[in-house]
Design a protein around this motif. Structure first.
Motif, PDB file in Angstrom:
ATOM      1  N   LEU A 430      21.612-127.368  19.958  1.00 38.90           N
ATOM      2  CA  LEU A 430      21.683-126.008  19.656  1.00 38.90           C
ATOM      3  C   LEU A 430      21.700-124.949  20.738  1.00 38.90           C
ATOM      4  O   LEU A 430      22.494-124.247  20.602  1.00 38.90           O
ATOM      5  N   ILE A 431      20.878-125.414  21.776  1.00 40.76           N
ATOM      6  CA  ILE A 431      20.906-124.583  23.133  1.00 40.76           C
ATOM      7  C   ILE A 431      21.966-124.754  23.753  1.00 40.76           C
ATOM      8  O   ILE A 431      22.752-123.677  24.027  1.00 40.76           O
ATOM      9  N   PHE A 432      22.595-126.065  23.950  1.00 41.75           N
ATOM     10  CA  PHE A 432      23.958-126.192  24.611  1.00 41.75           C
ATOM     11  C   PHE A 432      25.000-125.547  23.842  1.00 41.75           C
ATOM     12  O   PHE A 432      26.020-125.017  24.572  1.00 41.75           O
ATOM     13  N   LEU A 433      25.023-125.688  22.736  1.00 40.90           N
ATOM     14  CA  LEU A 433      26.296-125.227  21.893  1.00 40.90           C
ATOM     15  C   LEU A 433      26.335-123.740  21.983  1.00 40.90           C
ATOM     16  O   LEU A 433      27.567-123.108  22.244  1.00 40.90           O
ATOM     17  N   SER A 434      25.092-123.103  21.862  1.00 37.05           N
ATOM     18  CA  SER A 434      25.178-121.663  21.779  1.00 37.05           C
ATOM     19  C   SER A 434      25.259-121.029  23.311  1.00 37.05           C
ATOM     20  O   SER A 434      26.302-120.187  23.314  1.00 37.05           O
ATOM     21  N   LEU A 435      24.773-121.731  24.367  1.00 42.14           N
ATOM     22  CA  LEU A 435      25.186-121.122  25.703  1.00 42.14           C
ATOM     23  C   LEU A 435      26.434-121.472  26.349  1.00 42.14           C
ATOM     24  O   LEU A 435      26.901-120.730  26.905  1.00 42.14           O
ATOM     25  N   PHE A 436      27.003-122.830  25.823  1.00 39.60           N
ATOM     26  CA  PHE A 436      28.384-123.068  26.097  1.00 39.60           C
ATOM     27  C   PHE A 436      29.340-122.047  25.426  1.00 39.60           C
ATOM     28  O   PHE A 436      30.318-121.298  26.293  1.00 39.60           O
ATOM     29  N   ASN A 437      29.244-121.772  24.138  1.00 40.14           N
ATOM     30  CA  ASN A 437      30.257-120.777  23.668  1.00 40.14           C
ATOM     31  C   ASN A 437      29.909-119.364  24.320  1.00 40.14           C
ATOM     32  O   ASN A 437      31.031-118.574  24.517  1.00 40.14           O
ATOM     33  N   TYR A 438      28.798-119.163  24.560  1.00 40.29           N
ATOM     34  CA  TYR A 438      28.526-117.779  25.344  1.00 40.29           C
ATOM     35  C   TYR A 438      28.956-117.562  26.776  1.00 40.29           C
ATOM     36  O   TYR A 438      29.494-116.611  26.943  1.00 40.29           O
ATOM     37  N   ILE A 439      28.912-118.831  27.426  1.00 40.28           N
ATOM     38  CA  ILE A 439      29.821-118.643  28.565  1.00 40.28           C
ATOM     39  C   ILE A 439      31.331-118.469  28.489  1.00 40.28           C
ATOM     40  O   ILE A 439      31.931-117.698  29.188  1.00 40.28           O
ATOM     41  N   PHE A 440      31.998-119.130  27.651  1.00 41.53           N
ATOM     42  CA  PHE A 440      33.192-119.042  27.450  1.00 41.53           C
ATOM     43  C   PHE A 440      33.741-117.867  26.779  1.00 41.53           C
ATOM     44  O   PHE A 440      34.699-116.888  27.482  1.00 41.53           O
ATOM     45  N   ASP A 441      32.973-116.957  25.933  1.00 40.94           N
ATOM     46  CA  ASP A 441      33.256-115.738  25.707  1.00 40.94           C
ATOM     47  C   ASP A 441      33.009-114.591  26.531  1.00 40.94           C
ATOM     48  O   ASP A 441      33.765-113.571  26.587  1.00 40.94           O
ATOM     49  N   THR A 442      32.075-114.864  27.527  1.00 39.77           N
ATOM     50  CA  THR A 442      31.638-113.856  28.466  1.00 39.77           C
ATOM     51  C   THR A 442      32.564-114.043  29.671  1.00 39.77           C
ATOM     52  O   THR A 442      32.973-112.941  30.403  1.00 39.77           O
ATOM     53  N   TYR A 443      32.939-115.330  30.094  1.00 38.08           N
ATOM     54  CA  TYR A 443      33.548-115.341  31.305  1.00 38.08           C
ATOM     55  C   TYR A 443      34.880-116.569  31.043  1.00 38.08           C
ATOM     56  O   TYR A 443      35.097-117.151  32.006  1.00 38.08           O
ATOM     57  N   LEU A 444      35.586-115.776  30.330  1.00 36.12           N
ATOM     58  CA  LEU A 444      36.699-116.727  29.793  1.00 36.12           C
ATOM     59  C   LEU A 444      37.996-116.862  31.009  1.00 36.12           C
ATOM     60  O   LEU A 444      38.205-117.744  31.379  1.00 36.12           O
ATOM     61  N   ALA A 445      37.985-115.701  31.947  1.00 40.61           N
ATOM     62  CA  ALA A 445      38.719-115.796  33.035  1.00 40.61           C
ATOM     63  C   ALA A 445      38.560-116.634  33.942  1.00 40.61           C
ATOM     64  O   ALA A 445      39.211-117.156  34.912  1.00 40.61           O
ATOM     65  N   VAL A 446      37.160-116.923  34.177  1.00 41.37           N
ATOM     66  CA  VAL A 446      36.595-117.803  35.341  1.00 41.37           C
ATOM     67  C   VAL A 446      35.765-118.893  34.615  1.00 41.37           C
ATOM     68  O   VAL A 446      34.761-119.286  35.176  1.00 41.37           O
ATOM     69  N   SER A 447      36.419-119.238  33.462  1.00 41.59           N
ATOM     70  CA  SER A 447      35.269-120.324  32.734  1.00 41.59           C
ATOM     71  C   SER A 447      35.381-121.911  33.437  1.00 41.59           C
ATOM     72  O   SER A 447      34.335-122.333  33.518  1.00 41.59           O
ATOM     73  N   ALA A 448      36.396-122.183  34.356  1.00 40.21           N
ATOM     74  CA  ALA A 448      36.284-123.422  34.907  1.00 40.21           C
ATOM     75  C   ALA A 448      35.242-123.288  35.910  1.00 40.21           C
ATOM     76  O   ALA A 448      34.597-123.984  36.462  1.00 40.21           O
ATOM     77  N   SER A 449      35.272-122.186  36.809  1.00 39.68           N
ATOM     78  CA  SER A 449      34.506-121.948  38.017  1.00 39.68           C
ATOM     79  C   SER A 449      32.920-121.910  37.423  1.00 39.68           C
ATOM     80  O   SER A 449      31.974-122.455  38.154  1.00 39.68           O
ATOM     81  N   ALA A 450      32.669-121.177  36.122  1.00 41.77           N
ATOM     82  CA  ALA A 450      31.403-121.085  35.634  1.00 41.77           C
ATOM     83  C   ALA A 450      30.844-122.350  35.241  1.00 41.77           C
ATOM     84  O   ALA A 450      29.682-122.716  35.438  1.00 41.77           O
ATOM     85  N   LEU A 451      31.652-123.180  34.568  1.00 36.09           N
ATOM     86  CA  LEU A 451      31.480-124.425  34.040  1.00 36.09           C
ATOM     87  C   LEU A 451      30.968-125.348  35.476  1.00 36.09           C
ATOM     88  O   LEU A 451      30.340-126.347  35.056  1.00 36.09           O
ATOM     89  N   ALA A 452      31.747-125.490  36.264  1.00 36.64           N
ATOM     90  CA  ALA A 452      31.812-126.289  37.532  1.00 36.64           C
ATOM     91  C   ALA A 452      30.335-125.998  38.004  1.00 36.64           C
ATOM     92  O   ALA A 452      29.651-126.913  38.317  1.00 36.64           O
TER      93      ALA A 452
END
Length: 517
Positions: A430-452
């Motif tokens: 639950l923690i990871f699903l919520s926070l992963f989706n939040y990262i995508f929605d908030t930082y879509l343009a730099v999602s690869a850098s944010a995920l890295a």
């Protein structure tokens, strides 16, 4: 509790949406699902264009074209041929996109399964390879996870041969580290692939499959590895099969690269060298190194929200790998007296908990999000709508530690701490699903850098926690070790709560978030 949090979130963001202003999407403020070579200045929200400038409205339907890649006024700039261009990964057939999602999720599972599978055979490796101490056996796990920090690099197959053929301590440790380096690719890139091919609503379900991998793999590793005679050869064969699938069936989904290929094809067909893609410019080695090595950290340390989320997820991830030291103490010969194989089976409830959380997310959380998207259309759904389940997961994660720790005595039935593992699986997912989706929605343009950056930090925690776990368990015993970890996890519970309340304000000040606050 979940309903109260969701109700509070909706109240806040109904007020936020009421104050939203239309933002024209032009080439200067457009957002792409990639990270690559987009200049930071392109992410600054520009002033509204004059009435004569053509704007592109946001399509509220599932098939969305990223504005940066739509043909602009430059007649030789190659972009998508309308919102239904079949070359746009968002418009590929659903069976193909689901196949790519499943394949990328299996690649993640393969990497994480390999990280923990030796935990079930450490006693045998101590005898056959002559490990001097038990900590050396722990290094076979820690060095693999530490390798995630060096990636992403390419390759999913040949690095396993080294582990399978190693016959001494130095060889196995070196090749385990190299295995982790190459395994970082799917961990970093699979999430970006999912972001390339799915709209925000379906992305939640797709990420559910992706998130299972980082936790189902480590949970199943000890359970299966404890009963397999040739663990490393099994991993090698499985990775070899995946290599064949990657080579022949994994298509490019990165939008700028597809457009560059489209422009090259147009130049070849017409003989006109003026056809160019938006990212068709020569990039120096220094620029590329900056994008690959420096940009993730620049994004991480410039964004307080991303930094807090990364620390939260890293602590949870580190605790997951600490379990590979704690479970053998609780269920092994020092506790309930089980052998390595049976002790590995105690991880199965963690895997079942992951699956239950995914089902709950797919059949309850994501449908509610889809309804919310229809209500908000044509405005985007505020990213904070993703966070209530992270609050619930944080509370359950804390409860799980106290449950596991204080029922870990040998005098208690082994069923109690084993079932606490199921609560860990539910809460972590639950923690990871919520926070992963939040990262995508908030930082879509730099999602690869944010995920890295997120992946590297998580990997540092995952690699380091097992190294001091044995000392903690000897000094504090499982009861107080779990109590300490539970108290630390309690400190992270308010993080998503604060973002639910103050997220719009923080996003308004963000340089990398395209979302209006």
């Amino acid at each position: 509790m979940a309903s109260l949090i969701i109700g509070r979130t909706r109240k806040l963001h109904d007020e936020e949406l009421a104050s939203f202003q239309d933002i024209p999407l032009t080439a200067t403020n457009s957002i792409s699902s990639d990270d690559g070579d987009i200049d930071d200045k392109a992410l600054v929200k520009p002033p509204p264009p004059p009435p004569s400038e053509k704007t592109i409205p946001v399509d509220p339907q599932p098939r969305v074209t990223t504005p940066l890649e739509v043909n602009s006024g430059d007649s030789f700039l190659v972009g998508w041929d309308g919102p239904n261009d079949p070359e746009n990964p968002l418009n590929w057939s659903r069976p193909k996109r689901w196949y790519l999602t499943i394949l990328s999720s299996i690649l993640v599972w393969n990497a994480t399964f390999a990280s923990s599978s030796p935990s079930g055979i450490i006693p045998q490796m101590e005898k056959t390879l002559g490990f001097s101490t038990q900590e050396v056996g722990t290094l076979t796990i820690s060095l693999f996870v530490a390798g995630y920090c060096v990636g992403p690099l390419s390759g999913v197959h040949y690095r396993k041969f080294g582990c399978a053929l190693s016959n001494d301590t130095v060889s196995i440790l070196v090749f385990r580290f190299l295995s982790g380096c190459f395994a970082a690719s799917p961990l970093t890139l699979s999430g970006a692939l999912i972001g390339d091919i799915w709209d925000p609503v379906t992305r939640g379900n797709a990420l559910s499959l992706f998130v299972v991998g980082p936790f189902a793999g480590p949970a199943l590793g000890p359970a299966i590895g404890g009963f397999i005679a040739m663990v490393f050869w099994t991993c090698t064969i499985f990775a070899g099969v995946l290599t064949i699938l990657v080579i022949f069936t994994l298509d490019e989904t990165y939008h700028p690269v597809i457009l560059q290929r489209k422009a090259a094809r147009r130049r070849m067909e017409t003989g006109d060298e003026r056809w160019m893609a938006p990212n068709d410019r020569k990039i120096t080695f220094g620029e590329r190194a900056k994008n690959i090595l420096a940009k993730p950290w620049k994004v991480l340390f410039r964004e307080p929200m991303l930094l807090a989320i990364t620390l939260d997820m890293s602590f949870v991830y580190g605790c997951l790998y600490l379990f590979f030291e704690e479970y053998p103490v609780v269920f092994g010969r020092e506790g309930h007296g089980f052998n390595a194989g049976i002790s590995g089976l105690m991880f199965l409830p963690l895997f079942v908990g992951c699956l239950l959380a995914v089902l709950q997310y797919v059949f309850w959380v994501n449908p509610r999000y889809a309804v919310r998207r229809e209500v908000c259309a044509p405005k985007p759904v505020p990213p904070e709508e993703r966070l209530p389940m992270a609050v619930v997961g944080g509370v359950l994660f804390t409860v799980g530690f106290f449950w596991f720790g204080w029922t870990s005595y040998p005098s208690f039935s082994y069923w109690s701490p084993m079932l606490a593992g199921g609560l860990f699986g539910i809460s972590i997912t639950l923690i990871f699903l919520s926070l992963f989706n939040y990262i995508f929605d908030t930082y879509l343009a730099v999602s690869a850098s944010a995920l890295a950056a997120n992946t590297v930090c998580r990997s540092l925690f995952g690699a380091s926690f097992p190294l001091f776990a044995r000392q903690m368990l000897e000094k504090l015993h499982p009861r107080w070790t779990s109590t300490l970890l539970g108290c630390i996890s309690l400190l992270f519970v308010p993080v998503p709560v604060l973002f639910i309340k103050y997220g719009p304000v923080l996003r308004a000040k963000s340089k990398y978030s395209p979302t209006v606050a």
